[in-house]
Design a protein around this motif. Structure first.
Motif, mmCIF file in Angstrom:
data_model
loop_
_atom_site.group_PDB
_atom_site.id
_atom_site.type_symbol
_atom_site.label_atom_id
_atom_site.label_comp_id
_atom_site.label_asym_id
_atom_site.label_seq_id
_atom_site.Cartn_x
_atom_site.Cartn_y
_atom_site.Cartn_z
ATOM 1 N N PHE A 296 3.218 5.346 32.183
ATOM 2 C CA PHE A 296 2.359 6.213 31.382
ATOM 3 C C PHE A 296 1.650 7.246 32.257
ATOM 4 C CE2 PHE A 296 -1.776 7.321 29.614
ATOM 5 C CZ PHE A 296 -1.434 7.729 28.340
ATOM 6 N N LEU A 297 1.108 6.804 33.402
ATOM 7 C CA LEU A 297 0.401 7.735 34.278
ATOM 8 C C LEU A 297 1.344 8.822 34.784
ATOM 9 C CD1 LEU A 297 -1.825 5.263 36.350
ATOM 10 C CD2 LEU A 297 -2.550 6.781 34.499
ATOM 11 N N ALA A 298 2.548 8.439 35.191
ATOM 12 C CA ALA A 298 3.511 9.434 35.667
ATOM 13 C C ALA A 298 3.863 10.420 34.554
ATOM 14 C CB ALA A 298 4.762 8.729 36.188
ATOM 15 N N ARG A 299 4.029 9.913 33.333
ATOM 16 C CA ARG A 299 4.355 10.773 32.194
ATOM 17 C C ARG A 299 3.241 11.787 31.933
ATOM 18 N NH1 ARG A 299 2.629 10.787 26.986
ATOM 19 N NH2 ARG A 299 4.042 11.630 25.388
ATOM 20 N N GLU A 300 1.986 11.325 31.945
ATOM 21 C CA GLU A 300 0.866 12.215 31.661
ATOM 22 C C GLU A 300 0.709 13.276 32.742
ATOM 23 O OE1 GLU A 300 -1.178 12.413 28.940
ATOM 24 O OE2 GLU A 300 0.336 11.058 28.116
#
Length: 541
Positions: A296-300
């Motif tokens: 999720f962090l990488a996506r954001e």
């Protein structure tokens, strides 16, 4: 030695004094309106985490230790990695994914054609059950590491005899392996529960009114320091209860194996459906506690082009975070080496008592510790200021309260027990005859420390340094309450974004915290996994 013990006890004694000086009307109000809900929520949260995190940690530790199945070699390395992800970051991510406006429910509404939440049912992540799941997904490695270490050291011959007698693998785990691992499980569970009790970001964000959240709200939002101190004293009573339960779980639970029969358990192969089930059971905790948050962090970051945040201000927050963590780690190691060496050489009751008291800091939640440190730090600053004024005629500003010095003191008091425990365990493996020989050759105490004890403690020092650095990096409650004005660490920056309802903007800071913490955790896993291989080689030869 006595000064260290007094330093650790100082915030606790101050806290009790503040609570006793409070208005007599505060306590009845707390009993009627605050404590019942807070105590029930706290106990329910701790009980749920003990059940869920304990089940995750014990099951995965036994499966990867006693069996071979697809993906086992990778999962052994991945299972401890959620230690690098703070609970509050995981909570923020789970809300972004599973809340009514999150990715999962939006996708369901679009796919099914639903118009609102009234058209369907979905588990509420902002709830006690959601908080239990989120925190268990991050805290289970405490149980996993303790359980796996114990399972690896259990004698293979003992388990093989049970197998020859016709005991099934499930019964072998339940009747032999699990009871033998009980002391380590008690320690692992107590560490996980103490971390849960220390948390403020996850429980507050998920709407669980724990005692920690009540302390924070009563102190800062309602402006009642005595009321917050009284709630904190209830927290201390709960911490003492946890310690007593942990000691009870380890009482008279010792066993010894012959040094000549150090052969460890060899994993038995699984096939078919059992192998698939084992892989899934071990992969679920990794997915919930590590893969999902990292993804999720990488996506954001990619979606919002957040790499542009890596500017001078962000670099300043990063350097502040690392600087505080490194300074506290070095101070803790130096103080712990002094304590452990003195206790090793003197053998007096005073040094043993000081070493025991030094270990109490980790049991005190960061919010309680910060509350108890405020008054002493202000008084020390006042004393130093008066002395400076009497000698120079000039006024001196605050040196401890509201400065980096206050945060470092809080870190040192909270994490000193990690270093003392690790160094004590390291020195306990050293034969006293080695030190006796050095004394016979005329070595002084200083030479004993620098030329014998410190070199022998280097592996323990390295392990303790990694653990302390990671814990300082992730620490939120004490940092949040003691930080100087206009000073941010990465943890407080993430908390500020989440409090404003814009956690996605803090994804870069959150990912940097995880990545920096990941390197020490991987090194710890590498050290732990190297030990069984040595034992296997020696036994095979």
């Amino acid at each position: 030695m006595a000064a260290v013990g007094l330093l650790v006890l100082m915030p606790i004694a101050t806290l009790i004094g503040i609570a006793a000086e409070g208005d007599a009307e505060i306590w009845p109000h707390l009993i009627r309106n605050v404590l019942p809900t807070s105590i029930v929520d706290t106990l329910a949260l701790l009980g749920g985490i003990a059940l869920v995190a304990g089940s995750m940690g014990i099951t995965s530790a036994w499966l990867v230790t006693a069996h071979r199945f697809p993906g086992r070699g990778v999962l052994v390395w991945l299972l401890p990695l959620p230690l690098a992800v703070p609970t509050y970051i995981t909570a923020y991510i789970y809300v972004e994914i599973f809340d009514s406006a999150g990715l999962v429910q939006m996708a369901l509404r679009n796919f099914m054609g639903w118009q609102s939440r009234a058209d369907y049912w979905f588990p509420e992540i902002r709830s006690l059950y959601g908080c239990i799941l989120v925190m268990s997904a991050v805290l289970y490695p405490y149980v996993y590491i303790a359980a796996r270490a114990m399972f690896l050291t259990q004698s293979a011959s003992m388990l093989e005899v049970a197998r020859v007698l016709g005991v099934s693998r499930l019964k072998l785990f339940r009747v032999i392996a699990l009871p033998l691992a009980r002391p380590a499980l008690a320690v692992g569970l107590s560490l996980a529960l103490l971390e849960a009790l220390n948390d403020i970001g996850a429980s507050e964000y998920l709407g669980v009114r724990t005692l920690t959240v009540s302390v924070y709200n009563t102190w800062l939002n309602r402006g009642s320091l005595p009321g917050a101190a009284q709630i904190a004293c209830v927290m201390l009573a709960l911490v003492v209860a946890l310690i007593l339960i942990e000691r009870h779980g380890r009482r008279d639970r010792r066993y010894a194996t012959s040094a000549k029969r150090s052969r460890v358990v060899h994993p038995a192969p699984l096939s078919g459906g059992r192998a698939i089930v084992a892989t899934v059971l071990c992969a679920i905790p990794v997915f919930l506690g590590f893969v999902l948050p990292i993804g999720f962090l990488a996506r954001e970051i990619l979606r919002g082009s957040l790499f542009s945040q890596f500017d001078g201000e962000f670099l300043e927050h990063l350097l502040t975070t690392i600087g505080l963590s490194v300074a506290a780690t070095l101070a803790v190691l130096a103080l712990a080496a002094l304590l452990v060496s003195a206790a090793r050489m003197s053998k007096s009751s005073l040094t043993r008592s000081a070493l025991f008291v030094a270990g109490l800091g980790y049991t005190v939640p960061g919010t309680v510790l910060a509350l108890g440190l405020m008054t002493p730090l202000v008084k020390i600053d006042g004393l130093i200021g008066r002395l400076w004024n009497s000698f120079t005629g000039e006024r001196l500003g605050l040196l401890l309260m509201g400065t980096a010095g206050g945060i470092i003191i809080a870190y040192v008091l909270r994490f000193l027990s990690i270093a003392t425990g690790s160094l004590s365990a390291g020195l306990d493996r050293v034969s006293p005859s080695l030190e006796d020989a050095a004394r016979t050759l005329g070595a002084s105490r200083r030479e004993m420390v620098w030329r014998i004890q410190i070199p022998l403690m280097r592996p323990a020092l390295a392990s303790a340094a990694l653990l302390i650095f990671v814990d300082c990096l992730k620490e939120l409650p004490a940092t949040l309450l003691l930080r100087p004005l206009n000073t941010e660490t990465l943890a407080t920056q993430v908390y500020t974004y989440a409090a404003r309802g814009r956690f996605e903007d803090g994804s870069l800071a959150a990912l940097v915290i995880v990545l920096i913490s990941l390197l020490p955790v991987i090194q710890l896993v590498r050290s732990a996994e190297a030990r069984p291989k040595v034992a296997d080689t020696s036994s095979a030869s």
